[in-house]
Design a protein around this motif. Structure first.
Motif, PDB file in Angstrom:
ATOM      1  N   ALA A  83      28.622  42.401  40.494  1.00 33.92           N
ATOM      2  CA  ALA A  83      30.077  42.249  40.608  1.00 33.92           C
ATOM      3  C   ALA A  83      30.545  42.283  42.048  1.00 33.92           C
ATOM      4  O   ALA A  83      31.458  41.540  42.434  1.00 33.92           O
ATOM      5  N   VAL A  84      29.935  43.141  42.869  1.00 34.92           N
ATOM      6  CA  VAL A  84      30.400  43.308  44.247  1.00 34.92           C
ATOM      7  C   VAL A  84      29.802  42.278  45.195  1.00 34.92           C
ATOM      8  O   VAL A  84      30.066  42.306  46.400  1.00 34.92           O
ATOM      9  N   ARG A  85      29.015  41.328  44.657  1.00 37.27           N
ATOM     10  CA  ARG A  85      28.391  40.300  45.482  1.00 37.27           C
ATOM     11  C   ARG A  85      28.842  38.885  45.116  1.00 37.27           C
ATOM     12  O   ARG A  85      28.238  37.906  45.560  1.00 37.27           O
ATOM     13  N   LEU A  86      29.879  38.772  44.323  1.00 34.97           N
ATOM     14  CA  LEU A  86      30.321  37.457  43.866  1.00 34.97           C
ATOM     15  C   LEU A  86      31.234  36.752  44.856  1.00 34.97           C
ATOM     16  O   LEU A  86      31.556  35.573  44.675  1.00 34.97           O
ATOM     17  N   GLY A  87      31.690  37.471  45.881  1.00 39.36           N
ATOM     18  CA  GLY A  87      32.557  36.857  46.874  1.00 39.36           C
ATOM     19  C   GLY A  87      34.016  37.190  46.717  1.00 39.36           C
ATOM     20  O   GLY A  87      34.866  36.573  47.363  1.00 39.36           O
ATOM     21  N   SER A 119      47.705  34.506  41.797  1.00 40.68           N
ATOM     22  CA  SER A 119      47.158  35.756  42.319  1.00 40.68           C
ATOM     23  C   SER A 119      45.770  35.450  42.862  1.00 40.68           C
ATOM     24  O   SER A 119      45.286  34.323  42.750  1.00 40.68           O
ATOM     25  N   GLN A 120      45.111  36.461  43.418  1.00 40.32           N
ATOM     26  CA  GLN A 120      43.786  36.243  43.979  1.00 40.32           C
ATOM     27  C   GLN A 120      42.708  36.483  42.939  1.00 40.32           C
ATOM     28  O   GLN A 120      42.907  37.173  41.936  1.00 40.32           O
ATOM     29  N   ALA A 121      41.537  35.893  43.175  1.00 38.30           N
ATOM     30  CA  ALA A 121      40.417  36.000  42.254  1.00 38.30           C
ATOM     31  C   ALA A 121      39.930  37.450  42.154  1.00 38.30           C
ATOM     32  O   ALA A 121      40.068  38.240  43.090  1.00 38.30           O
ATOM     33  N   PHE A 122      39.337  37.790  40.993  1.00 42.49           N
ATOM     34  CA  PHE A 122      38.769  39.125  40.811  1.00 42.49           C
ATOM     35  C   PHE A 122      37.706  39.086  39.728  1.00 42.49           C
ATOM     36  O   PHE A 122      37.630  38.154  38.922  1.00 42.49           O
ATOM     37  N   ALA A 123      36.849  40.105  39.743  1.00 44.25           N
ATOM     38  CA  ALA A 123      35.783  40.230  38.766  1.00 44.25           C
ATOM     39  C   ALA A 123      36.120  41.320  37.765  1.00 44.25           C
ATOM     40  O   ALA A 123      36.798  42.301  38.096  1.00 44.25           O
ATOM     41  N   GLY A 181      35.984  26.281  44.225  1.00 49.22           N
ATOM     42  CA  GLY A 181      35.119  26.793  45.275  1.00 49.22           C
ATOM     43  C   GLY A 181      34.734  28.241  45.052  1.00 49.22           C
ATOM     44  O   GLY A 181      33.611  28.658  45.366  1.00 49.22           O
ATOM     45  N   VAL A 182      35.663  29.036  44.522  1.00 47.13           N
ATOM     46  CA  VAL A 182      35.360  30.427  44.178  1.00 47.13           C
ATOM     47  C   VAL A 182      34.270  30.471  43.112  1.00 47.13           C
ATOM     48  O   VAL A 182      33.322  31.264  43.198  1.00 47.13           O
TER      49      VAL A 182
END
Length: 336
Positions: free
Chosen positions: A159-163, A131-135, A231-232
């Motif tokens: 949280a909204v600036r982590l990429g 799945s895709q990355a998430f915070a 990389g994430v």
């Protein structure tokens, strides 16, 4: 598995100590701590941290103010075993213990004071199903008994600036309900059973950090073996350093296309023969009544509401969490 995610023989992390890298600028500023490999088979964070350490060591990256502490491998025994746990899950029931009974208790006695000495935590993880990355975000400001908190705005802004473009909230409140359900059905016969039915069992690194007056984000960097996951992790560390002003770089903007979800239910695995009806990935959509899994006795496990499955773990130990359900959150992240 990508070469970048292997446990290289040259990278030895002795199980009798924690390797801690700390860098402090001469000018005052925030105190950040970054953790990797809280679970030993989740090494994307370790690789990302090692890359940042190398840049700081070489001078390619320099702190302008404040301090950063980087722990590439937080659970060396689990890391050595290439397993989630050493003796038990370090990210549950995290607290100092005057009479440590297992390896993770010993780690907690070092880790908890370390966390308490910082203001901000970035904890880097990965997960089993693709799945895709998430915070993962903590609660809104509150003075309740479960997780009182006073830094929701700062945590939300990070949280909204982590990429990543997906944020999930509601961990501890959902887990606490799961503990009450577990208490009603689980015969407590061993220490693992005692821990899994302890009301504070849901407390991990981020929850402990908040209890000490700081704020914290868990970043799930992707699937364990995803070659993009390191990389994430690296990008999130660099974004955090810039956002907090620890380095003289342009601060990252908030994500403009954000999906915000709230965990609403945890479902435990009861028996080793409980099984999913398909190979689920986090954030696969569900409709109310969808068949998710089947118990060993044939009982169907159905989705209670429309939403998404999160953290499906086909290897879950009976008596522990098997998967979560999530729905869109009504919380406003627009002010971040």
């Amino acid at each position: 598995m990508s070469d970048s995610l292997k446990h290289p023989a040259a990278q030895v992390y002795p199980t009798s100590q924690l390797r801690i890298h700390q860098f402090a600028a001469l000018a005052p500023g925030p105190r950040l701590i970054v953790l990797g490999a809280v679970h030993g088979n989740e090494v994307a964070g370790s690789r990302g941290i090692e890359r940042v350490v190398a840049e700081l060591d070489s001078g390619a990256l320099q702190l302008a103010r404040g301090s950063v502490t980087l722990v590439p491998v937080t659970n060396p025994l689990a890391y050595q075993k290439v397993q989630r746990n050493g003796d038990r899950n370090l990210n549950r029931n995290l607290r100092p213990n005057d009479s440590p009974q297992d390896y993770e208790d010993g780690i907690a006695n070092v880790l908890c004071p370390l966390l308490a000495g910082h203001e901000v935590l970035l904890d880097l993880h990965s997960f089993q199903a693709p799945s895709q990355a998430f915070a993962m975000l903590g609660p809104q400001d509150n003075s309740g008994d479960l997780e009182p908190f006073a830094h929701a705005a700062q945590e939300q802004a990070l949280a909204v600036r982590l990429g990543v473009n997906r944020v999930v909230e509601g961990w501890l409140s959902t887990y606490a309900v799961g503990v009450q359900q577990r208490l009603a059905r689980t015969p407590v016969q061993d220490r693992a059973g005692l821990l899994s039915t302890d009301p504070s069992y849901g407390v991990g690194t981020t929850e402990y950090m908040r209890s000490q007056g700081g704020y914290a984000i868990t970043l799930e960097c992707g699937q364990h073996d995803d070659p993009a996951a390191p990389g994430v992790a690296y990008r999130a560390i660099r974004n955090t350093l810039a956002h907090l002003g620890l380095v003289d770089e342009v601060a990252p903007p908030p994500c403009q296309e954000l999906e915000f979800l709230r965990l609403t239910q945890v479902v435990d695995r009861f028996h080793v023969d409980d099984s999913f009806v398909r190979a689920w990935s986090s954030f696969d959509p569900l409709r109310a009544g969808d068949l998710v899994a089947t118990r060993h006795d044939g009982t169907p496990v159905l989705a209670a509401t429309d939403g998404y499955i999160v953290f499906p773990n086909a290897k879950a130990t009976p008596g522990n969490e098997w998967f979560y359900l999530a729905q869109p959150s009504a919380r406003d992240l627009g002010a971040a």
